[in-house]
Design a protein around this motif. Structure first.
Motif: not given
Ligand code: SAM
Length: 282
Positions: A190-196
């Motif tokens: 999930k850290e690979a996205f903005m927003p997470s």
């Protein structure tokens, strides 16, 4: 050339256009630069691939696909992203940007007008709120698509990749396995996205079955039966499959004939058993 997975660049582009992310459209953009090249490598497996992408966002996956594929048609619903995409995709002459809703769009027409003679692949980081309807539309319409490579929430991936006849399976598992062979490719944090988002994701591949291996008398009624059965998955099949179309007596006789236990649950039945029950009943 811009790095569209760099969080500072993304923020700069978005603020330049006064763009604010829409939660209801599932706008979580990729900020890990390893994910999109890897997805594009999986999707574009030869030099005659035409890709349909759903939801380009600011174009991070689109450019990776365009670098490798013959042509990319990308469909975005959010009108506010169009001026951004016109800017971020301007270096590529093999991308067609379409403004539209993937659930309403005519894929057959898109293919005929843009991707004739190519092997068609769908590749996307899907808007999660409509994962199943999108996948079902792509499968049920019997389009000339060979492969689907998509990122979905990890839990949805687990359900889609489950084996029919196991507890993890759901109605969508049966539907997807009816039309395709499904494989999990890789995990995306999930850290690979903005927003997470709250949950992790996975990239999966669906290889569409070429010949109609699974034959039912009426696909629409088959999937209605499957949906109804799984909505009562804790009940025995004798209770979960009864409807105004199927009487208890008829169902009992069919299960006896097929030597299937009346106390089994729908999640325990194989694809073959589900198809045979349906074909006998209808
Ligand atoms: N591809 C980008 C990425 O990986 O960073 C964005 C992916 S984001 C998870 C989903 C995208 O789908 C957003 O750009 C959103 O606006 C778009 N979208 C949402 N609903 C859609 C629909 N019904 N039809 C087409 N695009 C849609």
């Amino acid at each position: 050339m811009q790095n569209l997975s760099d969080i500072n660049q993304i923020k700069k582009i978005l603020s330049k256009h006064g763009f604010s992310l829409s939660k209801s459209l599932g706008q979580n953009f990729i900020i890990d630069d390893s994910v999109c090249p890897r997805m594009a490598e999986e999707a574009v497996f030869n030099d005659n691939i035409g890709v349909i992408e759903i939801g380009p966002g600011i174009g991070v996956l689109t450019v990776e696909l365009a670098k490798r594929a013959k042509k990319v048609v990308t469909i975005e619903l959010d009108e506010r992203l169009l001026p951004i995409l016109n800017e971020t995709l301007e270096d590529y002459d093999n991308i067609v940007l379409i403004h539209g809703d993937v659930l309403k769009i005519n894929f057959q027409k898109i293919i005929e007008e843009n991707l004739k003679g190519m092997q068609i692949v769908v590749c996307a980081n899907l808007p999660y709120y409509i994962t199943s309807p999108i996948i079902m539309k792509l499968l049920e319409k019997k389009l000339p698509i060979e492969t689907i490579v998509v990122m979905v929430q990890a839990e949805a991936a687990d359900r889609l990749c489950a084996n029919v006849g196991t507890r993890k399976a759901g109605a969508v598992t049966v539907a997807v396995n009816f039309y395709a062979t499904v494989k999990e490719l890789f995990f995306v944090s999930k850290e690979a996205f903005m927003p997470s988002p709250k949950v992790d994701s996975k990239v999966i591949r669906l290889l569409i079955k070429k010949d109609p291996i699974n034959i039912v008398k009426n696909e629409k009624d088959f999937f209605s039966m499957i949906k109804m059965g799984f909505s009562k998955r804790r009940k025995t099949i004798l209770n979960s499959l009864i409807s105004d179309k199927i009487s208890k007596e008829k169902l009992e006789a069919t299960l006896d004939e097929l030597k299937i236990s009346k106390t089994s649950r729908i999640e325990q039945l194989s694809m073959n058993e589900l198809i045979t029950i349906f074909n006998k009943l209808y």
